[in-house]
Design a protein around this motif. Structure first.
Motif, PDB file in Angstrom:
ATOM      1  N   THR A   1       0.845  -1.186   0.000  1.00  0.00           N
ATOM      2  CA  THR A   1       0.000   0.000   0.000  1.00  0.00           C
ATOM      3  C   THR A   1       0.887   1.244   0.000  1.00  0.00           C
ATOM      4  O   THR A   1       2.112   1.150   0.064  1.00  0.00           O
ATOM      5  N   ASP A   2       0.265   2.409  -0.015  1.00  0.00           N
ATOM      6  CA  ASP A   2       0.997   3.667  -0.023  1.00  0.00           C
ATOM      7  C   ASP A   2       1.895   3.808   1.204  1.00  0.00           C
ATOM      8  O   ASP A   2       2.977   4.400   1.131  1.00  0.00           O
TER       9      ASP A   2
ATOM     10  N   ILE B   1       0.402  -6.453   0.854  1.00  0.00           N
ATOM     11  CA  ILE B   1      -1.003  -6.822   0.720  1.00  0.00           C
ATOM     12  C   ILE B   1      -1.229  -8.322   0.500  1.00  0.00           C
ATOM     13  O   ILE B   1      -2.376  -8.787   0.601  1.00  0.00           O
TER      14      ILE B   1
ATOM     15  N   ARG C   1      -6.871  -9.460  -5.362  1.00  0.00           N
ATOM     16  CA  ARG C   1      -6.437  -8.764  -4.150  1.00  0.00           C
ATOM     17  C   ARG C   1      -6.182  -7.280  -4.439  1.00  0.00           C
ATOM     18  O   ARG C   1      -6.613  -6.403  -3.686  1.00  0.00           O
ATOM     19  N   ILE C   2      -5.480  -6.987  -5.527  1.00  0.00           N
ATOM     20  CA  ILE C   2      -5.217  -5.588  -5.899  1.00  0.00           C
ATOM     21  C   ILE C   2      -6.536  -4.874  -6.198  1.00  0.00           C
ATOM     22  O   ILE C   2      -6.741  -3.723  -5.800  1.00  0.00           O
TER      23      ILE C   2
ATOM     24  N   GLU D   1      -9.429  -5.403  -4.941  1.00  0.00           N
ATOM     25  CA  GLU D   1     -10.117  -5.075  -3.686  1.00  0.00           C
ATOM     26  C   GLU D   1      -9.640  -3.732  -3.133  1.00  0.00           C
ATOM     27  O   GLU D   1     -10.451  -2.913  -2.677  1.00  0.00           O
ATOM     28  N   TYR D   2      -8.336  -3.501  -3.177  1.00  0.00           N
ATOM     29  CA  TYR D   2      -7.782  -2.239  -2.666  1.00  0.00           C
ATOM     30  C   TYR D   2      -8.171  -1.056  -3.545  1.00  0.00           C
ATOM     31  O   TYR D   2      -8.521   0.016  -3.048  1.00  0.00           O
TER      32      TYR D   2
ATOM     33  N   LYS E   1     -11.550   0.268  -3.003  1.00  0.00           N
ATOM     34  CA  LYS E   1     -11.648   1.058  -1.770  1.00  0.00           C
ATOM     35  C   LYS E   1     -10.950   2.413  -1.897  1.00  0.00           C
ATOM     36  O   LYS E   1     -10.871   3.178  -0.937  1.00  0.00           O
TER      37      LYS E   1
ATOM     38  N   LYS F   1      -7.707   2.812  -2.633  1.00  0.00           N
ATOM     39  CA  LYS F   1      -6.325   2.748  -2.166  1.00  0.00           C
ATOM     40  C   LYS F   1      -5.400   2.309  -3.302  1.00  0.00           C
ATOM     41  O   LYS F   1      -5.639   1.291  -3.944  1.00  0.00           O
ATOM     42  N   GLN F   2      -4.343   3.060  -3.545  1.00  0.00           N
ATOM     43  CA  GLN F   2      -3.390   2.733  -4.585  1.00  0.00           C
ATOM     44  C   GLN F   2      -2.462   1.608  -4.114  1.00  0.00           C
ATOM     45  O   GLN F   2      -2.087   1.541  -2.947  1.00  0.00           O
ATOM     46  N   VAL F   3      -2.101   0.731  -5.037  1.00  0.00           N
ATOM     47  CA  VAL F   3      -1.170  -0.365  -4.755  1.00  0.00           C
ATOM     48  C   VAL F   3       0.099  -0.138  -5.575  1.00  0.00           C
ATOM     49  O   VAL F   3       0.045   0.313  -6.727  1.00  0.00           O
TER      50      VAL F   3
END
Length: 528
Positions: free
Chosen positions: A257-258, A263, A282-283, A285-286, A289, A291-293
């Protein structure tokens, strides 16, 4: 009108490997939508999988292939292709300086997701596809009796009067004229359909043309629900800018994550090198939301030297490698389904073959093991060439008055914008699917009745849209029918594999004389 022994539609690794393996007494013509070097194969970064390491064995490679494919694979096909892999690499290596080696002349073998051993042969660091393709193009120029038609868009297969054999194809030239090409053997090698999605690693030309042509000619199409989304495409301001090879994670990069939290911890035993569908989900899902991966590459020594192409892609888009983080998102990468063929490449209609990503032999099952795709192209090209070399000498007269199916109507429907097709496929038939969204997409696609549009009256851009709509419908219908999650097909409303109902069962599409069967035909798949 032109007439050849062999007519190849497409110019990727399978097509060129096939062409260079044919004997010089076989007349060959290649039709390619744009240029020889715009094929997906040319962009391939990672490498080619083969059990060449001292501790490796084809048996291990087979197990990894079956596990990644969630046992939907044709096990006989897996055995034959994987067993042949080491010799295919050795034979290709004899043709020139293609692969990276150490000072002792030993292959530098890389690791990629879902592999149990280092077995990825690569060239030019992360330019394997380019290296292999340049070698094949050089050899292609040395062939007698071969011609290449660039900027030639094939759009309709020609059948004989009885509709039992494919005898040619209609194509539009760069000047916009329609030309008919005839051949004893018609080979589709046009790749997959990555451009159906908003985010993709695929070349701009890869929109499912060959599969759509085959479908509209009545050829059996199979396993279209299985789309592999590559976990890591360079992702900037809501757009994907290019592929970040899985080999980067193979060299030690991890997804974070940032604020640097890994993750993949606790998600899969292989963590960041888990199967692609697991990592992609999985990516996703983030990202859902907000959220950058990122790929944390700070532990990789000499990143620029090992991955020169990726370094260039990043820096061209304002990402400094020295910062140690690359923003990523998943995007469509590979189609496991396609034109149903045997291992030689023969389709359900005589005279028509498919090789490479446009075909489905059962090698990949429900999800492709990383770097098995270039391997498949090399194997199929060589395998089909050996068979054609034996059979092409048999007497055969091409029928010059092909059957022409006249669609029910002309082009009456206003076609949607290409970007809308992509966005709705990504939203409704993408990484995570459910019945509500699939039915929405099905209803949206049905209104266009793309199968009955007369393509002679369409521009190249309009024809591409028609093909995209046809392929989108095949994917959507199959994804709705398969009420389980397996490999590249994930249903949030059916999140588990249902072996008692779906193990080694495929959804096969038929389309005859413009009349699509109302019910999907489900039968035992290629594997047993």
């Amino acid at each position: 009108m032109t007439e050849d022994d062999v007519l190849i539609i497409g110019s990727g690794i399978a097509a060129l490997q096939f062409a260079v393996q044919l004997t010089d007494d076989v007349n060959v013509r290649i039709l390619t939508k744009e240029k020889l070097r715009t094929a997906n194969s040319y962009l391939a970064q990672g490498g080619i999988a083969a059990a060449l390491g001292k501790t490796d064995h084809p048996g291990k490679h087979m197990i990894d292939t079956l596990e990644a494919g969630r046992f939907h694979n044709n096990q006989d096909v897996v055995h034959e292709v994987i067993t042949a892999a080491p010799d295919l690499i050795k034979n290709l290596d004899r043709q020139g300086d293609i692969f990276d080696k150490n000072q002792k002349g030993e292959w530098l073998l890389g690791m990629e997701g879902a592999h149990s051993e280092k077995r990825i042969v690569h060239g030019g660091g992360d330019a394997t596809g380019k290296n292999v393709m340049e070698n094949l193009i050089t050899r292609l120029k040395q062939r007698c009796n071969l011609s290449v038609e660039e900027n030639c868009f094939a759009y309709e297969l020609l059948l004989n009067t009885e509709q039992t054999r494919c005898i040619g194809v209609k194509a539009k030239t760069s000047a916009g004229t329609i030309q008919k090409f005839y051949g004893k053997h018609i080979i589709i090698a046009t790749g997959g359909c990555g451009q159906l999605y908003t985010y993709t690693s695929n070349a701009k030309t890869v929109s499912g043309d060959g599969i759509a042509m085959a479908y509209l000619a009545g050829v059996e199409i199979v396993d279209m629900e299985f789309i592999q989304f590559h976990p890591t495409l360079l992702y900037i301001n809501g757009e994907t800018k290019g592929l970040i090879s899985e080999a980067v994670r193979g060299e030690g990069a991890i997804l974070v994550t940032d604020d640097g939290i890994p993750i993949m911890e606790g998600v899969h035993p292989l963590k960041d090198l888990g199967p692609r569908h697991v990592v992609s989900q999985r990516i996703y899902e983030y990202l859902k939301k907000g959220k950058q991966v990122y790929l944390d590459i700070s532990t990789i020594d000499n990143f620029r030297k090992r991955f020169p192409s990726i370094t260039s892609i990043c820096e061209e888009n304002g990402i400094q490698i020295s910062n140690g983080k690359i923003p990523v998102a998943p995007g469509s990468h590979f189609l496991m389904g396609g034109i149903k063929t045997d291992l030689i490449g023969r389709s359900s209609i005589d005279g028509l073959y498919a090789i490479g990503e446009s075909s489905c032999t059962g090698l990949h099952g429900a999800n492709r093991l990383a770097s098995n795709s270039l391997l498949e192209g090399l194997f199929q090209g060589e395998h089909l060439a050996k068979w054609i070399n034996k059979t092409c000498k048999e007497p055969y007269e091409i029928e010059r008055s092909p059957y022409n199916f006249v669609p029910k109507r002309e082009k009456l429907v206003c076609l949607p914008d290409t970007q809308q097709i992509k966005d709705l496929m990504m939203e409704r038939v993408g990484i995570v699917r459910d019945e509500v969204n699939l039915k929405k997409q099905q209803a949206w696609l049905n209104q266009f009745r793309a199968e009955s549009i007369h393509l002679d009256t369409c521009s190249t851009e309009e024809t591409t849209k028609v093909f995209m709509l046809c392929i989108a419908k095949l994917i959507t219908d199959a994804a709705l029918a398969r009420t389980e999650s397996r490999g590249g097909h994930f249903r949030s409303d059916y999140p588990r594999e249902e072996d008692h109902q779906w193990l080694r069962k495929s959804i096969i599409h038929h389309y005859y004389q413009g009349m699509e069967k109302s019910n999907e035909h489900i039968e035992t798949a290629l594997a047993t």
